[in-house]
Design an enzyme around this catalytic site. Structure first.
Site, PDB file in Angstrom:
ATOM      1  CD  GLU A   1      -2.895  -0.327  -0.006  1.00 21.48           C
ATOM      2  OE1 GLU A   1      -3.131  -0.029  -1.165  1.00 21.48           O
ATOM      3  OE2 GLU A   1      -3.598  -1.572   0.386  1.00 21.48           O
TER       4      GLU A   1
ATOM      5  CB  SER B   1     -10.259   0.441  -7.535  1.00 20.96           C
ATOM      6  OG  SER B   1      -9.238   1.021  -7.471  1.00 20.96           O
TER       7      SER B   1
ATOM      8  CG  ASP C   1      -6.557   2.195  -7.768  1.00 21.27           C
ATOM      9  OD1 ASP C   1      -5.938   1.322  -7.287  1.00 21.27           O
ATOM     10  OD2 ASP C   1      -7.042   3.079  -7.649  1.00 21.27           O
TER      11      ASP C   1
HETATM   12  P1  ADP Z   1     -12.675   4.747  -5.215  1.00 23.02           P
HETATM   13  O1  ADP Z   1     -12.081   4.499  -6.571  1.00 23.02           O
HETATM   14  O2  ADP Z   1     -11.797   4.003  -4.262  1.00 23.02           O
HETATM   15  O3  ADP Z   1     -14.038   3.913  -5.422  1.00 23.02           O
HETATM   16  P2  ADP Z   1     -12.504   7.365  -5.779  1.00 23.02           P
HETATM   17  O4  ADP Z   1     -12.712   8.545  -4.830  1.00 23.02           O
HETATM   18  O5  ADP Z   1     -11.268   7.286  -6.610  1.00 23.02           O
HETATM   19  O6  ADP Z   1     -12.890   6.060  -4.835  1.00 23.02           O
HETATM   20  O7  ADP Z   1     -13.896   7.235  -6.872  1.00 23.02           O
HETATM   21  C1  ADP Z   1     -14.952   7.377  -6.720  1.00 23.02           C
HETATM   22  C2  ADP Z   1     -15.470   8.508  -7.758  1.00 23.02           C
HETATM   23  O8  ADP Z   1     -15.670   7.930  -8.902  1.00 23.02           O
HETATM   24  C3  ADP Z   1     -17.167   8.852  -7.358  1.00 23.02           C
HETATM   25  O9  ADP Z   1     -17.095   9.836  -6.311  1.00 23.02           O
HETATM   26  C4  ADP Z   1     -17.624   9.352  -8.606  1.00 23.02           C
HETATM   27  O10 ADP Z   1     -17.164  10.437  -8.915  1.00 23.02           O
HETATM   28  C5  ADP Z   1     -16.820   8.082  -9.499  1.00 23.02           C
HETATM   29  N1  ADP Z   1     -17.554   7.007  -9.909  1.00 23.02           N
HETATM   30  C6  ADP Z   1     -17.106   5.734  -9.758  1.00 23.02           C
HETATM   31  N2  ADP Z   1     -18.006   4.744 -10.094  1.00 23.02           N
HETATM   32  C7  ADP Z   1     -19.233   5.719 -10.322  1.00 23.02           C
HETATM   33  C8  ADP Z   1     -20.548   5.103 -11.001  1.00 23.02           C
HETATM   34  N3  ADP Z   1     -20.644   3.848 -11.162  1.00 23.02           N
HETATM   35  N4  ADP Z   1     -21.252   6.195 -11.200  1.00 23.02           N
HETATM   36  C9  ADP Z   1     -21.115   7.371 -11.100  1.00 23.02           C
HETATM   37  N5  ADP Z   1     -19.941   7.743 -10.600  1.00 23.02           N
HETATM   38  C10 ADP Z   1     -18.953   6.965 -10.421  1.00 23.02           C
HETATM   39 MG    MG Z   2     -10.265   5.735  -7.308  1.00 19.22          MG
END
Ligand code: ADP
Ligand code: MG
Length: 429
Positions: free
Chosen positions: A59, A153, A204
């Site tokens: 990590e 991710s 990721d």
């Molecule tokens: P992680 O990648 O760990 O889930 P991040 O903060 O990097 O967290 O990414 C999350 C962001 O990605 C959300 O806030 C949104 O903007 C976008 N996102 C991811 N998946 C979706 C989805 N299925 N629909 C809309 N936005 C999404």
């Molecule tokens: Mg992310």
């Protein structure tokens, strides 16, 4: 389809920790196609999917040219897409199925799109910037069961599914080989970094594009390696050892946006330059390969100014070492040792790298106290998820203990997933 959340959680009874089930490709494709048709009034050209990931160990090592070890989750983001003749991009997500966001690729600059649409639009923009001028606009609909902002991710699942879909409909031909996928991975990284403004080190996107079922991806993040040199597939057969890998999303409010991630990266870069090396991986290899790694580490830390910097560097160097040790322990069936390495990783992230929050620490402590071989936070930290290695049939009980511990402290209710090493991005319909 739920309009309040895209998660597919099942809650057995009040107080029971919900488990987020993965959609099958058939379910995902059907839901996503429906959303596309409902939104745009015509069928898509196809449906593609890319998974979220869980990092087993390693990590905050990717941006230090280090090692990490992700598996792809069975939880995927589905994209139904149809190319357009013009440069308009329209996107909709099952998170809020009534809201269509749009942007024009023509004249678009870095950071030119707000909100989640920056991720898919950013991929098309990055591919065009990389010289693939045939990439035009498109209509797309997303359906997902990857928890958002939980360190699993969802962002890479979105950018990688978009990259693969565009590759396919515009005939770029990169999606069909591991080496080719590097080009798509780079576009996904550029989209996150430069359009969404989310700093990412590449773990990721590589995981979402390059993992294979039943394997963990040993990813070497040194710059300049060939596709072949940068990964090796490591058998990760939980069944063989009678194990389960539990993921618990703490649902702790995410705090990454206050610049902590950028501060950690900057501290590592400063330390590398103080040590006169391009990145901390160089030092990690020297230390971890020394006859006496502890003494070699102490010597390195002595040359660094500041106790905080010393702890940051100690995390990166020892964590890179732990990735290899975990791979060896797991391959040898030494699950006790593998669990100890999970624990050491978490403790280092808590004490030296200081990226945990109380929810992560309590979840890990509870898993350990309830018979897990080992437990650690996974992802960037400051909220997000933990993983725990348990005997087969025990992970639900451990998850429930974590939920009980959270309830006793007034934390948000957590939710759980069962992790199995699954497939990378692929076309589903
Ligand atoms: P992680 O990648 O760990 O889930 P991040 O903060 O990097 O967290 O990414 C999350 C962001 O990605 C959300 O806030 C949104 O903007 C976008 N996102 C991811 N998946 C979706 C989805 N299925 N629909 C809309 N936005 C999404
Ligand atoms: Mg992310």
């Amino acid at each position: 389809m739920s309009t309040t959340t895209q998660q597919h959680a099942t809650q057995d009874a009040a107080g029971d920790i919900p488990f987020i089930d993965a959609m099958s490709d058939t379910e995902g494709a059907t839901q996503d196609r429906n959303l596309f048709e409902q939104t745009y009034g015509e069928p898509p050209a196809g449906v593609w999917a890319a998974p979220g990931r869980v990092n087993l160990i390693g990590e905050h090592t990717d941006y230090n040219a280090g090692l990490c070890l992700p598996i792809a989750l069975p939880h995927r983001t589905y994209i139904a897409l149809k190319p357009r003749e013009d440069t308009l991009v329209r996107v909709v997500s099952d998170i809020s199925p009534d809201k269509v966001a749009s942007a024009d690729l023509n004249g678009l600059g870095a950071g030119g799109v707000n909100g989640w649409a920056a991720y898919p639009v950013g991929v098309a923009w990055a591919l065009r910037k990389a010289g693939f001028s045939q990439i035009n606009g498109f209509d797309a609909a997303f359906a997902s069961c990857v928890p958002l902002g939980s360190g699993l991710s969802s962002s890479a699942a979105m950018t990688c599914s978009t990259a693969l879909a565009l590759d396919d409909v515009y005939g770029l031909g990169f999606g069909t080989s591991d080496a080719g996928r590097i080009t798509l991975i780079n576009a996904a990284i550029t989209a996150e970094n430069d359009m969404a403004g989310a700093s990412t080190g590449g773990l990721d996107q590589n995981a979402s594009m390059r993992c294979t079922p039943g394997h963990a991806l040993l990813l070497d993040c040194r710059p300049g390696l060939s596709a072949l040199e940068s990964v090796s597939q490591q058998a990760f057969d939980l069944d063989r050892y009678g194990l389960e890998l539990l993921v618990v999303d703490t649902c702790a409010p995410h705090q990454l946006n206050d610049g902590q991630y950028a501060q950690r990266r900057a501290a590592c870069e400063r330390a590398a330059s103080q040590l006169g090396v391009e990145n901390l991986r160089v030092i990690a290899d020297q230390v971890n390969n020394a006859d006496n790694p502890d003494a070699a580490l102490a010597d390195v830390l002595d040359t660094l100014d500041g106790e905080v910097t010393q702890r940051r560097v100690r995390h990166v160097i020892t964590e890179i070492g732990r990735v290899r040790q975990f791979v060896d322990a797991f391959a040898a069936g030494d699950i006790k040792r593998a669990g100890e390495l999970f624990n050491a990783s978490h403790d280092s992230l808590r004490d030296d790298y200081e990226v945990t929050v109380p929810e992560l620490d309590i979840a890990v402590d509870t898993a350990r106290a309830n018979g897990a071989y080992g437990a650690r936070m996974t992802g960037g930290g400051f909220g997000g998820s933990v993983i725990a290695l348990t005997d087969k049939g025990r992970s639900r009980e451990v998850a429930q203990k974590i939920a009980d511990a959270f309830a006793a402290r007034g934390f948000h209710q957590p939710r759980a997933l069962a992790a199995l090493a699954s497939a990378s991005a692929h076309r589903v319909a």
